[in-house]
Design a protein around this motif. Structure first.
Motif, PDB file in Angstrom:
ATOM      1  N   GLN A  16      -3.607  -2.975  11.608  1.00  0.00           N
ATOM      2  CA  GLN A  16      -2.215  -3.325  11.312  1.00  0.00           C
ATOM      3  C   GLN A  16      -1.307  -2.110  11.498  1.00  0.00           C
ATOM      4  O   GLN A  16      -0.239  -2.193  12.126  1.00  0.00           O
ATOM      5  N   LEU A  17      -1.724  -0.965  10.950  1.00  0.00           N
ATOM      6  CA  LEU A  17      -0.896   0.231  11.040  1.00  0.00           C
ATOM      7  C   LEU A  17      -0.813   0.744  12.474  1.00  0.00           C
ATOM      8  O   LEU A  17       0.265   1.131  12.940  1.00  0.00           O
ATOM      9  N   THR A  18      -1.940   0.773  13.187  1.00  0.00           N
ATOM     10  CA  THR A  18      -1.946   1.252  14.569  1.00  0.00           C
ATOM     11  C   THR A  18      -0.987   0.451  15.432  1.00  0.00           C
ATOM     12  O   THR A  18      -0.146   1.013  16.155  1.00  0.00           O
ATOM     13  N   ARG A  19      -1.093  -0.859  15.363  1.00  0.00           N
ATOM     14  CA  ARG A  19      -0.222  -1.697  16.184  1.00  0.00           C
ATOM     15  C   ARG A  19       1.237  -1.566  15.753  1.00  0.00           C
ATOM     16  O   ARG A  19       2.143  -1.562  16.593  1.00  0.00           O
ATOM     17  N   GLY A  20       1.469  -1.429  14.448  1.00  0.00           N
ATOM     18  CA  GLY A  20       2.833  -1.277  13.964  1.00  0.00           C
ATOM     19  C   GLY A  20       3.485   0.006  14.447  1.00  0.00           C
ATOM     20  O   GLY A  20       4.648   0.020  14.858  1.00  0.00           O
ATOM     21  N   ILE A  21       2.723   1.115  14.412  1.00  0.00           N
ATOM     22  CA  ILE A  21       3.254   2.398  14.885  1.00  0.00           C
ATOM     23  C   ILE A  21       3.541   2.340  16.376  1.00  0.00           C
ATOM     24  O   ILE A  21       4.621   2.735  16.847  1.00  0.00           O
ATOM     25  N   LEU A  22       2.570   1.848  17.147  1.00  0.00           N
ATOM     26  CA  LEU A  22       2.692   1.885  18.605  1.00  0.00           C
ATOM     27  C   LEU A  22       3.717   0.879  19.137  1.00  0.00           C
ATOM     28  O   LEU A  22       4.218   1.044  20.259  1.00  0.00           O
ATOM     29  N   SER A  23       4.034  -0.140  18.361  1.00  0.00           N
ATOM     30  CA  SER A  23       5.028  -1.122  18.798  1.00  0.00           C
ATOM     31  C   SER A  23       6.446  -0.688  18.461  1.00  0.00           C
ATOM     32  O   SER A  23       7.409  -1.334  18.897  1.00  0.00           O
ATOM     33  N   ASN A  24       6.589   0.386  17.694  1.00  0.00           N
ATOM     34  CA  ASN A  24       7.911   0.903  17.319  1.00  0.00           C
ATOM     35  C   ASN A  24       8.297   2.029  18.274  1.00  0.00           C
ATOM     36  O   ASN A  24       7.732   3.117  18.209  1.00  0.00           O
ATOM     37  N   PRO A  25       9.255   1.805  19.172  1.00  0.00           N
ATOM     38  CA  PRO A  25       9.614   2.843  20.150  1.00  0.00           C
ATOM     39  C   PRO A  25      10.182   4.107  19.514  1.00  0.00           C
ATOM     40  O   PRO A  25      10.198   5.161  20.146  1.00  0.00           O
ATOM     41  N   GLN A  26      10.605   4.012  18.252  1.00  0.00           N
ATOM     42  CA  GLN A  26      11.159   5.179  17.565  1.00  0.00           C
ATOM     43  C   GLN A  26      10.081   6.024  16.891  1.00  0.00           C
ATOM     44  O   GLN A  26      10.338   7.162  16.497  1.00  0.00           O
ATOM     45  N   ASP A  27       8.869   5.476  16.761  1.00  0.00           N
ATOM     46  CA  ASP A  27       7.786   6.174  16.073  1.00  0.00           C
ATOM     47  C   ASP A  27       6.887   6.847  17.105  1.00  0.00           C
ATOM     48  O   ASP A  27       6.256   6.176  17.928  1.00  0.00           O
ATOM     49  N   LYS A  28       6.823   8.176  17.085  1.00  0.00           N
ATOM     50  CA  LYS A  28       6.050   8.946  18.061  1.00  0.00           C
ATOM     51  C   LYS A  28       4.735   9.469  17.481  1.00  0.00           C
ATOM     52  O   LYS A  28       4.078  10.328  18.080  1.00  0.00           O
ATOM     53  N   THR A  29       4.333   8.982  16.332  1.00  0.00           N
ATOM     54  CA  THR A  29       3.113   9.453  15.679  1.00  0.00           C
ATOM     55  C   THR A  29       1.890   9.272  16.579  1.00  0.00           C
ATOM     56  O   THR A  29       1.695   8.222  17.193  1.00  0.00           O
ATOM     57  N   ARG A  30       1.073  10.321  16.648  1.00  0.00           N
ATOM     58  CA  ARG A  30      -0.180  10.258  17.395  1.00  0.00           C
ATOM     59  C   ARG A  30      -1.283   9.748  16.476  1.00  0.00           C
ATOM     60  O   ARG A  30      -1.307  10.080  15.280  1.00  0.00           O
ATOM     61  N   ILE A  31      -2.206   8.940  17.015  1.00  0.00           N
ATOM     62  CA  ILE A  31      -3.222   8.271  16.193  1.00  0.00           C
ATOM     63  C   ILE A  31      -4.615   8.528  16.744  1.00  0.00           C
ATOM     64  O   ILE A  31      -4.863   8.364  17.940  1.00  0.00           O
TER      65      ILE A  31
ATOM     66  N   GLU B 243       0.858  -1.196   0.000  1.00  0.00           N
ATOM     67  CA  GLU B 243       0.000   0.000   0.000  1.00  0.00           C
ATOM     68  C   GLU B 243       0.887   1.236   0.000  1.00  0.00           C
ATOM     69  O   GLU B 243       1.695   1.395  -0.891  1.00  0.00           O
ATOM     70  N   ILE B 244       0.722   2.074   1.000  1.00  0.00           N
ATOM     71  CA  ILE B 244       1.578   3.238   1.108  1.00  0.00           C
ATOM     72  C   ILE B 244       2.855   2.843   1.847  1.00  0.00           C
ATOM     73  O   ILE B 244       2.876   1.884   2.608  1.00  0.00           O
ATOM     74  N   ALA B 245       3.930   3.568   1.604  1.00  0.00           N
ATOM     75  CA  ALA B 245       5.178   3.325   2.315  1.00  0.00           C
ATOM     76  C   ALA B 245       5.155   4.146   3.600  1.00  0.00           C
ATOM     77  O   ALA B 245       5.241   5.374   3.551  1.00  0.00           O
ATOM     78  N   TRP B 246       5.015   3.466   4.739  1.00  0.00           N
ATOM     79  CA  TRP B 246       4.932   4.183   6.003  1.00  0.00           C
ATOM     80  C   TRP B 246       6.317   4.561   6.499  1.00  0.00           C
ATOM     81  O   TRP B 246       7.210   3.723   6.602  1.00  0.00           O
ATOM     82  N   THR B 247       6.497   5.861   6.787  1.00  0.00           N
ATOM     83  CA  THR B 247       7.749   6.369   7.331  1.00  0.00           C
ATOM     84  C   THR B 247       7.505   6.873   8.744  1.00  0.00           C
ATOM     85  O   THR B 247       6.696   7.792   8.934  1.00  0.00           O
ATOM     86  N   PRO B 248       8.143   6.295   9.746  1.00  0.00           N
ATOM     87  CA  PRO B 248       7.931   6.740  11.127  1.00  0.00           C
ATOM     88  C   PRO B 248       8.196   8.232  11.291  1.00  0.00           C
ATOM     89  O   PRO B 248       9.172   8.766  10.744  1.00  0.00           O
ATOM     90  N   ASN B 249       7.301   8.897  11.995  1.00  0.00           N
ATOM     91  CA  ASN B 249       7.421  10.317  12.343  1.00  0.00           C
ATOM     92  C   ASN B 249       7.329  11.275  11.155  1.00  0.00           C
ATOM     93  O   ASN B 249       7.615  12.460  11.297  1.00  0.00           O
ATOM     94  N   LYS B 250       6.915  10.771  10.002  1.00  0.00           N
ATOM     95  CA  LYS B 250       6.736  11.671   8.860  1.00  0.00           C
ATOM     96  C   LYS B 250       5.600  12.636   9.124  1.00  0.00           C
ATOM     97  O   LYS B 250       5.610  13.781   8.671  1.00  0.00           O
ATOM     98  N   HIS B 251       4.578  12.169   9.861  1.00  0.00           N
ATOM     99  CA  HIS B 251       3.440  12.999  10.248  1.00  0.00           C
ATOM    100  C   HIS B 251       3.312  12.968  11.765  1.00  0.00           C
ATOM    101  O   HIS B 251       3.432  11.908  12.385  1.00  0.00           O
ATOM    102  N   ALA B 252       3.039  14.126  12.342  1.00  0.00           N
ATOM    103  CA  ALA B 252       2.876  14.182  13.792  1.00  0.00           C
ATOM    104  C   ALA B 252       1.600  13.468  14.230  1.00  0.00           C
ATOM    105  O   ALA B 252       1.520  12.923  15.333  1.00  0.00           O
ATOM    106  N   HIS B 253       0.612  13.464  13.357  1.00  0.00           N
ATOM    107  CA  HIS B 253      -0.700  12.910  13.697  1.00  0.00           C
ATOM    108  C   HIS B 253      -1.246  12.176  12.478  1.00  0.00           C
ATOM    109  O   HIS B 253      -1.124  12.660  11.344  1.00  0.00           O
ATOM    110  N   VAL B 254      -1.851  11.020  12.681  1.00  0.00           N
ATOM    111  CA  VAL B 254      -2.512  10.295  11.600  1.00  0.00           C
ATOM    112  C   VAL B 254      -3.938   9.989  12.037  1.00  0.00           C
ATOM    113  O   VAL B 254      -4.173   9.541  13.162  1.00  0.00           O
ATOM    114  N   ALA B 255      -4.899  10.288  11.154  1.00  0.00           N
ATOM    115  CA  ALA B 255      -6.308  10.000  11.414  1.00  0.00           C
ATOM    116  C   ALA B 255      -6.704   8.788  10.582  1.00  0.00           C
ATOM    117  O   ALA B 255      -6.526   8.786   9.355  1.00  0.00           O
TER     118      ALA B 255
END
Length: 319
Positions: free
Chosen positions: A193-208, A168-180
């Protein structure tokens, strides 16, 4: 048949290049239909031993979906998780390796229900952790008259299913401060899938912020999982549920995913917190059209709810 003797290899390579771009799943599937239709003939002419033998090798040291290709997976088990949704757990050929799928990847399923000659193709998003070795899981909602969902619900442990990865899209950690994440019905699986992937990555601070519209309370089949993520990540993840036909005493708001619902969830583009936001949408076509609008013909384009909220087209992606 040796790997380089496959007569459809040029077509498959072309599909690999197509799926490497940031296209929507629907576009990727449309581009693959012609190729898969031809490739289906190859599958039909291949013996079962040839198809399953190539995927039965273990200890290869490489994830099965590290690159594009068709694979036959054996169904390990099934579990009915609500009135119309099943969890299907498939075995990977190497039990020591994860699937090799990256965030926002799906599997294009290929089947021949009731002896059909032409294949039925549908994309499904795996919902188990992508780094889990040995297995891949699909949550499949049964639709009345749905060719693929009916077929998948009929599978028994030991049966096999042909699949191919779709990026699908290429997800880049912290590219966006917030994702809806705005989902309708079974469109929740890529969001999960995306929510769990972001939150399980300690380097990714994206808010969801997740908004999920369903028909009934029983359709919130990932409610416990999202509740656990909210508890584990306070202030970073919020889930909002909208139920069109809630039961008596339901804790969820009644209705549909509207402009007001999104505003109440804090998703107005005018908000300072949403200056750097990406909006991802996945749901039934009527819902997606209402949210993203239509291009129309002869100048009859319509603006969607997200446009009314102040979002530009490049801020919105439809799965």
């Amino acid at each position: 048949m040796p790997p380089n003797s496959n007569p459809f290899r040029p077509l498959l390579l072309r599909q690999t290049r197509l799926t490497a771009t940031a296209m929507s799943t629907s576009v990727a599937v449309a581009a693959a239909v012609a190729g898969v239709g031809v490739y289906a003939l190859y599958l039909r002419r291949s013996s079962a031993a040839q198809i399953t033998g190539a995927d039965a090798k273990s200890g290869s040291g490489k994830p099965i979906f590290g690159s594009f290709g068709f694979h036959s997976l054996r169904l390990h088990s099934t579990e009915l998780i609500n009135h119309n949704t099943k969890k299907l757990r498939f075995e990977l050929p190497d039990p020591s390796q994860p699937s090799g799928l990256s965030l926002t990847s799906a599997l294009l399923t290929v089947s021949f229900p009731s002896g059909r000659w032409l294949p039925v193709l549908r994309p499904y998003t795996p919902t188990n952790p992508l780094d889990e070795p040995g297995y891949v899981e699909l949550m499949v909602k049964l639709y009345p008259g749905g060719k693929q969902s009916t077929h998948l619900h009929s599978l028994k442990p030991g049966d096999r299913l042909t699949v191919a990865p779709i990026k699908e899209i290429a997800w880049t950690p912290n590219k966006h401060a917030h994702v809806a994440l705005i989902a309708g019905g079974a469109g929740i699986t890529p969001m999960y899938q995306l929510t769990r992937g972001i939150l399980s990555n300690p380097q990714d601070k994206t808010r969801i912020t997740l908004v999920w519209g369903v028909n009934s309370d029983e359709d919130i089949f990932l409610g416990d999982e999202f509740a656990a993520l909210e508890k584990q990540h306070p202030g970073r993840f919020k889930a909002v549920y909208v139920v069109s036909q809630p039961g008596a005493g339901s804790p969820h708001q009644k209705g549909y995913v509207t402009k007001q619902v999104l505003e109440n969830a804090g998703l107005s583009a005018a908000s300072e917190k949403n200056k750097d936001i990406k909006v991802l949408v996945c749901g039934p076509p009527p819902m997606e059209k209402a949210l993203t609008g239509t291009k129309g013909w002869m100048g009859n384009a319509t603006a969607g709810v997200l446009t009314e909220l102040g979002y530009s087209p490049n801020q919105v992606h439809r799965f």
